[in-house]
Write an enzyme that holds these catalytic residues in place. Structure first.
Site, PDB file in Angstrom:
ATOM      1  N   VAL A   1      -8.704  -3.051   4.362  1.00  0.00           N
ATOM      2  CA  VAL A   1      -9.165  -4.435   4.269  1.00  0.00           C
ATOM      3  C   VAL A   1      -8.696  -5.262   5.458  1.00  0.00           C
ATOM      4  CG1 VAL A   1      -9.465  -4.500   1.772  1.00  0.00           C
ATOM      5  CG2 VAL A   1      -7.221  -4.974   2.723  1.00  0.00           C
TER       6      VAL A   1
ATOM      7  N   ASP B   1       0.837  -1.193   0.000  1.00  0.00           N
ATOM      8  CA  ASP B   1       0.000   0.000   0.000  1.00  0.00           C
ATOM      9  C   ASP B   1       0.876   1.248   0.000  1.00  0.00           C
ATOM     10  OD1 ASP B   1       0.736  -0.366   2.686  1.00  0.00           O
ATOM     11  OD2 ASP B   1      -1.291  -0.713   3.367  1.00  0.00           O
TER      12      ASP B   1
ATOM     13  N   ASP C   1      -5.231  -7.315   9.504  1.00  0.00           N
ATOM     14  CA  ASP C   1      -5.937  -7.021  10.740  1.00  0.00           C
ATOM     15  C   ASP C   1      -6.257  -5.535  10.876  1.00  0.00           C
ATOM     16  OD1 ASP C   1      -3.872  -5.945  13.323  1.00  0.00           O
ATOM     17  OD2 ASP C   1      -3.113  -6.263  11.300  1.00  0.00           O
TER      18      ASP C   1
ATOM     19  N   LYS D   1      -2.658  -2.230  -3.443  1.00  0.00           N
ATOM     20  CA  LYS D   1      -3.691  -1.194  -3.490  1.00  0.00           C
ATOM     21  C   LYS D   1      -3.444  -0.280  -4.677  1.00  0.00           C
ATOM     22  CE  LYS D   1      -5.365  -0.699   1.163  1.00  0.00           C
ATOM     23  NZ  LYS D   1      -5.585   0.232   2.256  1.00  0.00           N
TER      24      LYS D   1
ATOM     25  N   ARG E   1      -7.814 -11.272  11.645  1.00  0.00           N
ATOM     26  CA  ARG E   1      -6.823 -12.010  10.838  1.00  0.00           C
ATOM     27  C   ARG E   1      -7.351 -13.380  10.414  1.00  0.00           C
ATOM     28  NH1 ARG E   1      -1.872  -9.411  11.146  1.00  0.00           N
ATOM     29  NH2 ARG E   1      -1.408  -8.331  13.081  1.00  0.00           N
TER      30      ARG E   1
END
Length: 190
Positions: free
Chosen positions: A159, A109, A165, A137, A171
């Site tokens: 997400v 990300d 998590d 992402k 998770r």
């Protein structure tokens, strides 16, 4: 078990079946890339990448060694703190010098964590270094990192599930879902 989570995520983004198909495809690519290699050292970024790595290595037809390291920049929020903490219980220099290394991570990300880990590992005189991520992402990354094996590209949403998590919860979900806005206490993106 999953009924209790219905109000905590908005929608499933990647089903358990799609995850397994993606993992199989990535394993096939990695097997082809490293065919005939003497040994591949797989660096698993904990905790998020553990389920992905566990499923991935079961499908690799290669001599491998797995090394787990903790690398995190979130610390209980939905946005990166910008500071990456890296921990390993292994003497990385001894394990990695002169080796072919594959970093396995759950999500690309911001790029901050992968950049820090990559720079740290390169200091050990690796033979080669490649990166495999389950998710990327679709956003402007803070740090652009060349990813060698990408599973799926997703929108810029926070997400959870399949190792991902929020504040050490979710998770264990077998799929990947968008976290409900009601559950997000602050911050911006995963």
């Amino acid at each position: 078990m999953l009924q209790g989570y219905l109000m905590e995520y908005e929608k499933i983004i990647v089903s358990a079946e799609e995850i397994q198909g993606t993992v199989s495809g990535l394993a096939e690519q990695i097997n082809l890339t490293y065919n005939g290699i003497k040994k591949l050292v797989i660096i698993v970024l904990l905790e998020g990448a553990r389920p992905f790595a566990n499923d991935l290595v079961k499908q690799l037809d290669l001599p491998i060694e797995i090394v787990y390291i903790k690398a995190s920049s979130y610390n209980g929020s939905t946005g990166s703190s910008g500071k990456v903490h890296i921990q390993s219980e292994t003497d990385l220099e001894h394990k990695l010098a002169g080796q072919d290394v594959l970093i396995v991570d759950d999500i690309y990300d911001t790029g901050i964590t992968l950049d820090s880990v990559t720079k740290s590992l390169e200091a050990y005189g690796l033979k080669s270094l490649k990166i495999c991520v389950l998710l990327e992402k679709m956003l402007k990354h803070n740090v652009d990192i060349p990813i060698d094996f990408t599973g799926l590209k997703i929108d810029d949403v926070f997400v959870i599930g399949y190792g991902l998590d929020y504040d050490d919860k979710y998770r264990e979900l077998p799929f990947i879902a968008k976290l409900s806005e009601a559950q997000i206490k602050g911050g911006s993106n995963a």
